[in-house]
Scaffold this active site. Sequence first.
Site, PDB file in Angstrom:
ATOM      1  N   PRO A   2      29.357  33.333  38.204  1.00 53.21           N
ATOM      2  CA  PRO A   2      30.009  33.963  37.046  1.00 53.21           C
ATOM      3  C   PRO A   2      30.063  35.480  37.203  1.00 53.21           C
ATOM      4  O   PRO A   2      29.111  36.107  37.679  1.00 53.21           O
ATOM      5  CB  PRO A   2      29.080  33.558  35.888  1.00 53.21           C
ATOM      6  N   GLU A   3      31.191  36.054  36.813  1.00 52.30           N
ATOM      7  CA  GLU A   3      31.356  37.500  36.938  1.00 52.30           C
ATOM      8  C   GLU A   3      31.076  38.177  35.604  1.00 52.30           C
ATOM      9  O   GLU A   3      30.691  37.530  34.622  1.00 52.30           O
ATOM     10  CB  GLU A   3      32.756  37.789  37.482  1.00 52.30           C
ATOM     11  N   LYS A  53      25.994  41.483  36.009  1.00 53.99           N
ATOM     12  CA  LYS A  53      25.859  40.034  36.000  1.00 53.99           C
ATOM     13  C   LYS A  53      24.480  39.592  35.512  1.00 53.99           C
ATOM     14  O   LYS A  53      24.157  38.405  35.568  1.00 53.99           O
ATOM     15  CB  LYS A  53      26.115  39.475  37.403  1.00 53.99           C
ATOM     16  N   ARG A 249      31.524  35.988  51.692  1.00 50.38           N
ATOM     17  CA  ARG A 249      32.247  35.468  50.541  1.00 50.38           C
ATOM     18  C   ARG A 249      33.728  35.330  50.900  1.00 50.38           C
ATOM     19  O   ARG A 249      34.264  36.106  51.703  1.00 50.38           O
ATOM     20  CB  ARG A 249      32.105  36.394  49.333  1.00 50.38           C
TER      21      ARG A 249
END
Length: 261
Positions: A2-3, A53, A249
């Site tokens: 989640p950002e 975050k 990523r």
Amino acid sequence: MPEGDAVFRSCATLHRALSGQVLTRAELRVPAAAAAAAELVGQRVLEVVPRGKHQLTRLDGGWTIHTHLRMDGTWKVVEASARTPGPAHEVRALLTTEQKQAVGLRLGMVDLVRTDHEDEVVGHLGPDLLGPGWDEDLAVANLLREPARTIGEALLDQRNLAGIGTIYRAESLFHQRVHPRTPVAEVADLANLVRTARRLLSANKGPGPWVPTASGRDGRWVYGRAGKPCPRCRTRIECEEYGPATQERLVWWCPRCQPLG
């Protein structure tokens, strides 16, 4: 993972449920904090706030519960009388008041620190894209500390600016027509790039349906659209995984709209 926008919404939900309420039960099911959690019963929740975050639940006894969702974590809020959601072995935090219970499932990080020592867990972070103390100049200066580093890597480094992840990295770079492997020093307008990231994150920090970054069924320009035509020029969108070892990523880009060099 989640950002910043998703973490912001999660904190807002927790804040509505817990702020101003006294804890009647508190469990932090991680070895380092489990024993100390008993001290939290009877303390009042002051606020639940995001820091990039990370999530900070502050109590009037001077304690802060620090949590991070990582890849799979989530919080569920239900009535205090309801059955605790989720398998018991996935519960990492349980905070109950007379009205509600907040259950942290599969949380990647759980710490208990004194509120005046929060820097021990979040002091390394750069300016929060969605925070009240957002500092665009400092974020740009942080990025420029490693001018030869690729902008794609630098944007994900939370020490530079906090809250951006793979979704908003890809979309922000597309909006600015910047290839993810462009060296930081060669990005024409870093300030406008971080401004774009903040604008996209801000659009989705509130309640309601997700606000698309692009028109059309996918709702995004390049993120998750490898092999599909670019909504702008119809060129095939590319994707690769790269980054520091163990921190690789996926990143997406349009070769025509975001040429390298």
